[in-house]
Design an enzyme around this catalytic site. Structure first.
Site, PDB file in Angstrom:
ATOM      1  CE1 TYR A 116       0.909  -8.884   2.203  1.00  0.00           C
ATOM      2  CE2 TYR A 116       2.626  -7.343   1.194  1.00  0.00           C
ATOM      3  CZ  TYR A 116       1.306  -8.217   1.578  1.00  0.00           C
ATOM      4  OH  TYR A 116       0.600  -7.307   0.554  1.00  0.00           O
ATOM      5  CB  THR A 120      -2.180  -5.825   8.185  1.00  0.00           C
ATOM      6  OG1 THR A 120      -1.720  -6.604   9.530  1.00  0.00           O
ATOM      7  CG2 THR A 120      -1.240  -4.554   7.480  1.00  0.00           C
ATOM      8  CB  THR A 136      -0.744  -0.008   1.236  1.00  0.00           C
ATOM      9  OG1 THR A 136      -1.397  -1.153   1.552  1.00  0.00           O
ATOM     10  CG2 THR A 136      -1.945   1.005   1.308  1.00  0.00           C
ATOM     11  CE  LYS A 182      -0.713  -7.569   4.996  1.00  0.00           C
ATOM     12  NZ  LYS A 182      -0.457  -6.609   4.150  1.00  0.00           N
TER      13      LYS A 182
END
Length: 294
Positions: A135, A205, A47, A163
């Site tokens: 991730y 998240t 992001t 995540k």
């Protein structure tokens, strides 16, 4: 080691102006998160347009964020790269600057084997003394951790969390049954936060919390207090926002939403482009309908 990977973590946008980091806007963005007491912020993730940052920009972004936060909340840096040596350099620099932990995905594009993924993270683990969050972003990386690789990596003492941006909602249950008790699993998908946490997740998240950290925080607090009805009511209210924020590739919509609310310029780096007119209209309509203000 204290596990900072839990609760509401905002995956922050990175503000630009005239193709440079906009540090004034960064201060507005970070202080907005601190004001609403998010549990941590993630800097230079997907992001945050991490792939568009030079190494010097990466350092400046982290240094400035650390100064702004001033230990109010944990800072997590993104250290993803398809070059293990470069990822190690990011992790080492994160340690030097003073962030509280970092996150990394499997190397994208090169499609390593599961053994290669393990060796990549073993190298990152050896490069620093920070806690690490894995991730899982298979649509971006082109590869993913197998359950067995997650289990192997979780045995390294500073790998403390996953995540998960996949769509396998049974995965938290499977992972939870095998890993150490203090290994946390969080979703990276706004729209499945309640379903994911019902299956063993302990946090979120979030992209949406760039602009609605207060509402996201309330949702998670209600869930953690077993107020399922209250959490579902908030989640249902936010569903159109989640949809609008992914109508085009992230972070295109959230960058425009933040601009519309006065947080930053609507500047995004190539090969990403500004939101289309139809996407802008959809975002504006949902911001108006939810009475979102900064």
């Amino acid at each position: 080691m204290h596990n900072i990977f839990k609760g509401l973590i905002t995956a922050l946008i990175t503000p630009f102006k005239d193709n440079k980091l906009d540090l004034y806007a960064l201060e507005r963005i970070v202080k907005h998160q601190i004001k609403h007491e998010v549990d941590a912020v993630l800097i230079a993730g997907s992001t945050g347009e991490s792939s568009s940052l030079s190494f010097e920009e990466y350092k400046l972004l982290l240094q400035t964020s650390v100064e702004i936060v001033n230990k109010c909340i944990p800072i997590i840096s993104g250290c993803s790269s398809n070059n293990t040596t470069y990822a190690r350099a990011l992790a080492a620099e994160s340690t030097k600057i003073g962030v509280d932990g970092f996150m990394a995905s499997p190397p994208s594009y090169v499609k390593p084997t599961q053994h290669g993924i393990y060796k990549h993270f073993e190298a990152l683990h050896e490069a620093c003394n920070l806690p690490i969050m894995l991730y899982s972003a298979p649509t971006r990386s082109g590869v993913d951790f197998s359950d067995e690789t997650i289990l192997r990596l979780s045995k390294l003492p500073r790998i403390l969390a996953l995540k998960d941006c996949g769509v396998d909602l049974e995965r938290p249950l499977r992972i939870r049954a095998t890993v150490k008790k203090d290994f946390n699993i969080l979703t990276g998908n706004d729209e499945v936060v309640l379903a994911f946490n019902a299956q063993g997740g302990v946090g979120w998240t979030s992209v949406a919390s760039n602009i609605v950290p207060n509402i996201c925080k309330e949702l998670l607090e209600k869930w953690n207090k077993n107020d399922t009805k209250g959490a579902l009511e908030i989640h249902q209210k936010l569903l159109p926002l989640y949809t609008a924020l992914f109508v085009e590739s992230n972070p295109i919509p959230i960058k425009y939403a933040a601009h519309y609310l006065g947080l930053c310029e609507n500047e995004i780096r190539p090969p990403l482009t500004e939101a289309s007119d139809s996407a802008k209209k959809q975002i504006e309509n949902i911001i108006t309908s939810l009475s979102i203000k900064i």
